[in-house]
Design a protein around this motif. Structure first.
Motif, PDB file in Angstrom:
ATOM      1  N   ILE A 222      16.568 -67.379 -32.554  1.00 24.43           N
ATOM      2  CA  ILE A 222      15.428 -66.456 -32.535  1.00 24.43           C
ATOM      3  C   ILE A 222      14.955 -66.271 -31.094  1.00 24.43           C
ATOM      4  N   GLN A 223      14.698 -65.026 -30.719  1.00 24.90           N
ATOM      5  CA  GLN A 223      14.253 -64.744 -29.351  1.00 24.90           C
ATOM      6  C   GLN A 223      12.736 -64.582 -29.222  1.00 24.90           C
ATOM      7  N   ALA A 224      12.074 -64.091 -30.271  1.00 21.90           N
ATOM      8  CA  ALA A 224      10.640 -63.803 -30.133  1.00 21.90           C
ATOM      9  C   ALA A 224       9.912 -63.867 -31.471  1.00 21.90           C
ATOM     10  N   VAL A 225       8.594 -64.084 -31.372  1.00 21.32           N
ATOM     11  CA  VAL A 225       7.715 -64.102 -32.548  1.00 21.32           C
ATOM     12  C   VAL A 225       6.490 -63.241 -32.248  1.00 21.32           C
ATOM     13  N   PHE A 226       6.151 -62.363 -33.193  1.00 21.46           N
ATOM     14  CA  PHE A 226       4.876 -61.650 -33.123  1.00 21.46           C
ATOM     15  C   PHE A 226       4.016 -62.126 -34.276  1.00 21.46           C
ATOM     16  N   ALA A 227       2.844 -62.683 -33.967  1.00 22.68           N
ATOM     17  CA  ALA A 227       1.899 -63.134 -34.982  1.00 22.68           C
ATOM     18  C   ALA A 227       0.715 -62.174 -35.015  1.00 22.68           C
ATOM     19  N   HIS A 228       0.250 -61.837 -36.210  1.00 22.11           N
ATOM     20  CA  HIS A 228      -0.834 -60.865 -36.358  1.00 22.11           C
ATOM     21  C   HIS A 228      -2.170 -61.374 -35.838  1.00 22.11           C
ATOM     22  N   ALA A 239       5.119 -75.381 -33.693  1.00 25.93           N
ATOM     23  CA  ALA A 239       6.390 -75.623 -34.389  1.00 25.93           C
ATOM     24  C   ALA A 239       7.569 -75.443 -33.444  1.00 25.93           C
ATOM     25  N   ILE A 240       7.520 -74.443 -32.608  1.00 27.98           N
ATOM     26  CA  ILE A 240       8.601 -74.155 -31.650  1.00 27.98           C
ATOM     27  C   ILE A 240       8.729 -75.266 -30.619  1.00 27.98           C
ATOM     28  N   GLN A 241       7.595 -75.731 -30.120  1.00 25.48           N
ATOM     29  CA  GLN A 241       7.619 -76.808 -29.133  1.00 25.48           C
ATOM     30  C   GLN A 241       8.138 -78.108 -29.745  1.00 25.48           C
ATOM     31  N   SER A 242       7.762 -78.377 -30.991  1.00 22.89           N
ATOM     32  CA  SER A 242       8.246 -79.594 -31.668  1.00 22.89           C
ATOM     33  C   SER A 242       9.758 -79.540 -31.878  1.00 22.89           C
ATOM     34  N   ALA A 243      10.277 -78.321 -32.103  1.00 26.12           N
ATOM     35  CA  ALA A 243      11.716 -78.140 -32.306  1.00 26.12           C
ATOM     36  C   ALA A 243      12.477 -78.001 -30.979  1.00 26.12           C
ATOM     37  N   LYS A 244      11.693 -78.076 -29.864  1.00 24.89           N
ATOM     38  CA  LYS A 244      12.278 -77.972 -28.517  1.00 24.89           C
ATOM     39  C   LYS A 244      13.072 -76.663 -28.332  1.00 24.89           C
ATOM     40  N   LYS A 245      12.462 -75.588 -28.806  1.00 28.68           N
ATOM     41  CA  LYS A 245      13.070 -74.263 -28.675  1.00 28.68           C
ATOM     42  C   LYS A 245      12.351 -73.472 -27.574  1.00 28.68           C
ATOM     43  N   ASP A 246      13.030 -72.498 -27.040  1.00 24.81           N
ATOM     44  CA  ASP A 246      12.448 -71.609 -26.040  1.00 24.81           C
ATOM     45  C   ASP A 246      12.365 -70.211 -26.650  1.00 24.81           C
ATOM     46  N   ILE A 247      11.221 -69.908 -27.256  1.00 25.30           N
ATOM     47  CA  ILE A 247      11.047 -68.640 -27.976  1.00 25.30           C
ATOM     48  C   ILE A 247       9.756 -67.976 -27.502  1.00 25.30           C
ATOM     49  N   LEU A 248       9.830 -66.701 -27.219  1.00 24.88           N
ATOM     50  CA  LEU A 248       8.680 -65.915 -26.780  1.00 24.88           C
ATOM     51  C   LEU A 248       7.709 -65.719 -27.947  1.00 24.88           C
ATOM     52  N   LEU A 267       2.111 -69.298 -24.190  1.00 24.72           N
ATOM     53  CA  LEU A 267       2.063 -68.088 -24.997  1.00 24.72           C
ATOM     54  C   LEU A 267       2.359 -66.916 -24.070  1.00 24.72           C
ATOM     55  N   ALA A 268       3.260 -66.031 -24.500  1.00 23.93           N
ATOM     56  CA  ALA A 268       3.657 -64.925 -23.618  1.00 23.93           C
ATOM     57  C   ALA A 268       2.517 -63.942 -23.397  1.00 23.93           C
ATOM     58  N   ALA A 269       1.756 -63.654 -24.455  1.00 27.87           N
ATOM     59  CA  ALA A 269       0.673 -62.685 -24.342  1.00 27.87           C
ATOM     60  C   ALA A 269      -0.182 -62.709 -25.603  1.00 27.87           C
ATOM     61  N   THR A 270      -1.359 -62.113 -25.496  1.00 33.21           N
ATOM     62  CA  THR A 270      -2.208 -61.877 -26.653  1.00 33.21           C
ATOM     63  C   THR A 270      -2.917 -60.549 -26.439  1.00 33.21           C
ATOM     64  N   ILE A 271      -3.172 -59.849 -27.528  1.00 29.95           N
ATOM     65  CA  ILE A 271      -3.863 -58.572 -27.453  1.00 29.95           C
ATOM     66  C   ILE A 271      -5.365 -58.834 -27.564  1.00 29.95           C
ATOM     67  N   ALA A 272      -6.114 -58.461 -26.525  1.00 31.18           N
ATOM     68  CA  ALA A 272      -7.560 -58.706 -26.506  1.00 31.18           C
ATOM     69  C   ALA A 272      -8.281 -57.653 -27.333  1.00 31.18           C
ATOM     70  N   GLN A 273      -8.981 -58.120 -28.368  1.00 32.60           N
ATOM     71  CA  GLN A 273      -9.661 -57.213 -29.280  1.00 32.60           C
ATOM     72  C   GLN A 273     -11.171 -57.161 -29.049  1.00 32.60           C
ATOM     73  N   ARG A 274     -11.717 -58.012 -28.165  1.00 33.86           N
ATOM     74  CA  ARG A 274     -13.134 -58.002 -27.802  1.00 33.86           C
ATOM     75  C   ARG A 274     -14.072 -58.194 -29.005  1.00 33.86           C
ATOM     76  N   PRO A 275     -14.039 -59.351 -29.667  1.00 30.64           N
ATOM     77  CA  PRO A 275     -14.887 -59.562 -30.843  1.00 30.64           C
ATOM     78  C   PRO A 275     -16.385 -59.508 -30.546  1.00 30.64           C
ATOM     79  N   VAL A 276     -16.800 -59.950 -29.349  1.00 27.80           N
ATOM     80  CA  VAL A 276     -18.221 -59.875 -29.004  1.00 27.80           C
ATOM     81  C   VAL A 276     -18.690 -58.426 -29.041  1.00 27.80           C
ATOM     82  N   GLU A 277     -17.889 -57.547 -28.457  1.00 33.86           N
ATOM     83  CA  GLU A 277     -18.240 -56.130 -28.414  1.00 33.86           C
ATOM     84  C   GLU A 277     -18.236 -55.514 -29.816  1.00 33.86           C
TER      85      GLU A 277
END
Length: 309
Positions: A222-228, A239-248, A267-277
């Motif tokens: 697996i090369q990448a994971v997108f979580a909602h 889970a990825i770190q415990s399995a010693k994998k290198d996955i984006l 973590l490669a990135a996160t989409i900022a949704q501005r919950p305070v705003e």
């Protein structure tokens, strides 16, 4: 005698005026009481306060309510549709002036919204939409665009080739639906890319961990994971770190824990949704509705990509 009679008439006139002033103050509330009578009560039903995103959203709403001089009553549905229905009914019984609802389920919340409609209490949805019921306005980020941003970033990072896993949010929520829609808009029909698994992990970190562990056992290379959302992303990362994998891994929400993980390069990135705003805007629009002012059907809150760069 005439002089004395004149003075008596003046005295009676003054007493009459004083009596009139006295009766007015007794019948009408003071300025302070008038302000109290005119204060606005806003109910805010949140899907869960176990998620840091919604804790921050609540803080934004509380700040805006304080600035507006409004009373804010917050309830926590704990991701339970039945509990949210009960919470909304309780807020209706408390005769709140406006209802802000962050649905646990976009379809199931319809009955609660319709109850508020029958009670003539205006409803505004926050972060997640409702499928039915009369809603005056909706305040949220463009989740479709956010999902596409995540998908585009992943394609760029893996050079348009590889296997991707998608961790979905709670089934039935508009956020999960729209983020997935945007993600697939970016990655589907791209020749070198394959989404090898799309599984719900309910926006929960522990669930994200267990679901990702199972996927790692059944899917290879697996090369990448997108979580909602970030909670699932952080669980998947564990889970990825415990399995010693290198996955984006790319998340969504820009919670404090996720931003720290991005800064560390985990973590490669996160989409900022501005919950305070989002929370602030929801209360500001509620106040407008309470004053009888016209409002728009949708108030989008700007998104941005958070990366180590």
């Amino acid at each position: 005698m005439r002089k004395i009679g004149s003075w008596v008439m003046v005295g009676l006139l003054v007493l009459g005026l004083l009596a009139g002033c006295s009766s007015k103050s007794a019948l009408e509330p003071s300025d302070k009481e008038q302000g109290k009578d005119q204060s606005m009560t806003i109910g805010l039903s949140i899907s869960t306060l176990n998620n840091p995103f919604f804790v921050t959203l609540r803080e934004g709403a509380e700040k805006a309510a304080k600035e507006a001089g409004a009373k804010l009553i917050v309830t926590d549905a704990q991701n339970d549709t039945a509990q949210q229905a009960n919470d909304v009914e309780d807020l209706i019984q408390k005769k709140v002036d406006i209802l802000l609802i962050n649905p646990t389920d976009s379809k199931a919340v319809a009955a609660a919204i319709e109850s508020a409609n029958q009670a003539d209490i205006p409803v505004i949805t926050v972060d997640r939409e409702a499928e039915k019921g009369k809603v005056r306005s909706h305040i949220a980020s463009d989740n479709v665009e956010g999902g596409k941003m995540a998908g585009d970033l992943i394609l760029n990072k893996i050079d348009g080739k590889g296997k991707i896993v998608e961790l979905e949010g709670i089934p039935g929520t508009s956020a999960a639906r729209d983020r997935g829609k945007g993600f697939h808009k970016a990655v589907d029909n791209k020749g070198g890319v394959e989404v090898v698994a799309s599984q719900p992990a309910n926006f929960d970190r522990a669930k994200g961990l267990s679901v990702m562990e199972n996927i790692l056992q059944s899917k290879k290379d697996i090369q990448a994971v997108f979580a909602h959302n970030d909670e699932m992303a952080l669980g998947a990362l564990q889970a990825i770190q415990s399995a010693k994998k290198d996955i984006l891994v790319v998340g969504f929400d820009a919670t404090d824990d996720a931003v720290k993980a991005v800064e560390k390069g985990n973590l490669a990135a996160t989409i900022a949704q501005r919950p305070v705003e989002i929370g602030q805007k929801a209360v500001q629009i509620a106040v407008k509705v309470g004053k009888g002012e016209s409002v728009k059907k949708f108030y989008p809150v700007k998104l941005e990509m958070v990366t180590k760069d």
